[in-house]
Design a protein around this motif. Structure first.
Motif, PDB file in Angstrom:
ATOM      1  N   ALA A  50     -35.162 -70.020 -18.435  1.00 19.39           N
ATOM      2  CA  ALA A  50     -35.763 -71.355 -18.573  1.00 19.39           C
ATOM      3  C   ALA A  50     -34.663 -72.390 -18.751  1.00 19.39           C
ATOM      4  O   ALA A  50     -33.594 -72.092 -19.283  1.00 19.39           O
ATOM      5  CB  ALA A  50     -36.704 -71.391 -19.775  1.00 19.39           C
ATOM      6  N   TYR A  51     -34.914 -73.586 -18.296  1.00 19.79           N
ATOM      7  CA  TYR A  51     -34.004 -74.696 -18.552  1.00 19.79           C
ATOM      8  C   TYR A  51     -33.989 -74.895 -20.066  1.00 19.79           C
ATOM      9  O   TYR A  51     -35.002 -75.232 -20.668  1.00 19.79           O
ATOM     10  CB  TYR A  51     -34.523 -75.937 -17.822  1.00 19.79           C
ATOM     11  N   ARG A  52     -32.831 -74.621 -20.682  1.00 19.65           N
ATOM     12  CA  ARG A  52     -32.741 -74.503 -22.143  1.00 19.65           C
ATOM     13  C   ARG A  52     -33.329 -75.715 -22.877  1.00 19.65           C
ATOM     14  O   ARG A  52     -34.097 -75.580 -23.825  1.00 19.65           O
ATOM     15  CB  ARG A  52     -31.262 -74.298 -22.540  1.00 19.65           C
ATOM     16  N   VAL A  53     -32.977 -76.911 -22.415  1.00 20.69           N
ATOM     17  CA  VAL A  53     -33.448 -78.126 -23.086  1.00 20.69           C
ATOM     18  C   VAL A  53     -34.985 -78.177 -23.076  1.00 20.69           C
ATOM     19  O   VAL A  53     -35.624 -78.512 -24.065  1.00 20.69           O
ATOM     20  CB  VAL A  53     -32.870 -79.386 -22.404  1.00 20.69           C
ATOM     21  N   ALA A  54     -35.557 -77.804 -21.925  1.00 19.03           N
ATOM     22  CA  ALA A  54     -37.011 -77.838 -21.789  1.00 19.03           C
ATOM     23  C   ALA A  54     -37.665 -76.860 -22.763  1.00 19.03           C
ATOM     24  O   ALA A  54     -38.652 -77.190 -23.433  1.00 19.03           O
ATOM     25  CB  ALA A  54     -37.407 -77.489 -20.353  1.00 19.03           C
TER      26      ALA A  54
END
Lengths: 241, 241
Positions: free
Chosen positions: B52-56
Motif C-alpha cells: 500500500a502507498y504508506r502515507v495512504a
C-alpha cells in the motif's frame, strides 16, 4: 425520462428503467458522485436530488468523471415533488428499531417487491448524517434495512446505494420464475399422489406442501420437469388402485 | 487473529472470521477507509494491505473515524506473504473477458463456495486504477465478477468491497442447508420411484435429477420432508409391483 436518453448495454441484467434513486438532503459532493457511479455500474438512469446542498450538487454534476446519470440528475425543492409520479415509495434505513409505524423489510424481500412493481418506484436515501427523518418516512409505503452488525449500522451513502441497487439486479428478472398456476398444479397433483400412497394424515398437509414448493423458488423450466414427474407417479398409483 | 479482539455483535449475520479482505496496492486513503467501513458494517475483521502507498495506509488508520478494522489492518510487502495462510484465494475483477486461464464466477456462486470453505479465505481487490494484474490473478483459485452493465464495469473500490461482503452475509449460513448425502438419498429414491412408474427412458435422468435437486437449494428441514414423501411414494409403488 427523455426519449433521447441512450439506454446502457444491460449485459444481461434485468431492466430497471422504472426505478428512481432519490437522495434526500445530501450534503457531500463525493457521496453524490459515488451514488451516481453505483447507479451507472448497475444501469440505473434516474437520480433525483431533494433539497441538496447546491454547491455539492453542482460540483458532483460538473466533475471531470461525472457519470451521465449525474449530469442528468434533477433537483427538487421537496420530497413530495420528487416522488409525485411514483406509485411505490421505499425508504432505506440502517436503524432496526425506529419509532415509525411502517414495517421494516429485509433488503432481499423488498427487492422482490420492487422488481414486481409495474409503475415508477422511488427508493429514498437520507442524508449522510441523519438518514431519513420520520417526516420523510411518512411518504414511504415500506422501509428497507440492509443487514449490518449491531454496533456498525451506519453505512456510507455511496455504499448503501451500491448494495441496494446490486440486490435489485443480481437475480434474473422474475419472468424466469414459474407462474403461480403451475406451482398450484404441482402441489395439487403431489397431494393426490401422497394421498394414494397413504402419506397424508394431517389437516394442513396441502398448506405445508404449498410452502415447501414456494421455497424451491422454481424456474419455469424446472417446474415443468417436476410437474411431469409427479404426473407420471400419480398415473401409476392411480392405475394400480 | 489476537485472542483479545472483541467480536462484534453479529445481529444474526453468519460468521465470517475466516475471511480476510486483501487490498492489493491501494493508493487512496479514502478508499482504504471506505473498505474498512464496509468491513465494519458487515462484521469482517481482518484487513490486509499489500504494498500500500504508506502515507495512504497511515492516514486511513489514524483518521478520526477510523474503524477498529482499519487500526488493526496489517501491511505486507508482497501478495504472496499476505495470503500465505489462506487455503482459498478469490480475486475480484470487473472485466468479463480477461486473458487468464481461470474461470470467472458470478458473485453469488463464489459466495456460496466461500461460505462452505473451512480454512482461511482471502478475497483480493486490486488497485483503484488497474485492478488485479495477471500476476496477482495467478495466485487465485477462482475469479469473481460483480454483475455490472457493459459500459460501466469499473466500480469504486469501497463499493466493490461493500457489495462483495454483503453477498457473503445476506444469506443464512450454510449449516442450514441439507448435507449432500441427504440430497443423494433423495435423488436415488426418486429415481427408483420414477423407474417403477415407467418415467425413466433416457441415460442421463439421474444426472438431471441431481441438477434439479441441487437447484432447489434445500434446507435440511425441508429435505427431510421431501425425502419422507418420496420414501412413502416408493413404498406404495413397491408394494403394488
Amino acid at each position: 425520462m427523455e426519449g433521447s436518453r441512450r439506454l446502457p448495454d444491460r449485459n444481461g441484467l434485468p431492466a430497471v428503467e422504472n426505478v428512481s434513486v432519490v437522495l434526500v438532503e445530501p450534503r457531500n459532493p463525493l457521496n453524490i458522485g459515488a451514488a451516481g457511479r453505483a447507479m451507472a455500474n448497475f444501469g440505473f438512469l434516474d437520480m433525483r436530488l431533494v433539497d441538496a446542498y447546491r454547491v455539492a450538487a453542482d460540483e458532483a454534476r460538473s466533475g471531470p468523471h461525472a457519470e451521465e446519470v449525474l449530469k442528468r440528475s434533477r433537483d427538487f425543492a421537496t420530497l413530495s415533488e420528487a416522488i409525485a409520479d411514483a406509485t411505490l415509495v421505499v425508504g432505506t434505513t440502517s436503524a432496526s428499531k425506529r419509532d415509525v409505524h411502517i414495517s421494516i423489510q429485509r433488503l432481499e424481500e423488498a427487492a422482490q417487491m420492487i422488481q414486481q412493481h409495474n409503475g415508477r418506484v422511488a427508493i429514498l436515501f437520507g442524508s449522510e448524517k441523519f438518514g431519513l427523518s420520520n417526516e420523510h418516512m411518512g411518504y414511504c409505503h415500506s422501509l428497507v434495512r440492509i443487514p449490518t452488525v449491531e454496533d456498525a449500522t451506519s453505512m456510507n451513502l455511496g455504499q448503501a446505494v451500491s448494495v441496494t441497487l446490486y440486490e435489485l439486479i443480481r437475480r434474473s428478472p422474475q419472468t424466469d420464475l414459474a407462474p403461480a398456476g403451475m406451482l398450484d398444479e404441482f402441489v395439487a397433483r403431489l397431494y393426490e399422489a401422497l394421498q394414494l400412497a397413504g402419506y397424508v394424515h394431517h389437516d394442513n398437509v396441502i398448506e405445508k406442501l404449498r410452502r415447501l414448493t414456494r421455497r424451491m423458488n422454481l424456474r419455469e423450466h424446472d417446474a415443468v420437469m417436476w410437474l411431469g414427474m409427479v404426473r407420471q407417479l400419480l398415473w401409476k398409483l392411480k392405475s394400480e388402485n
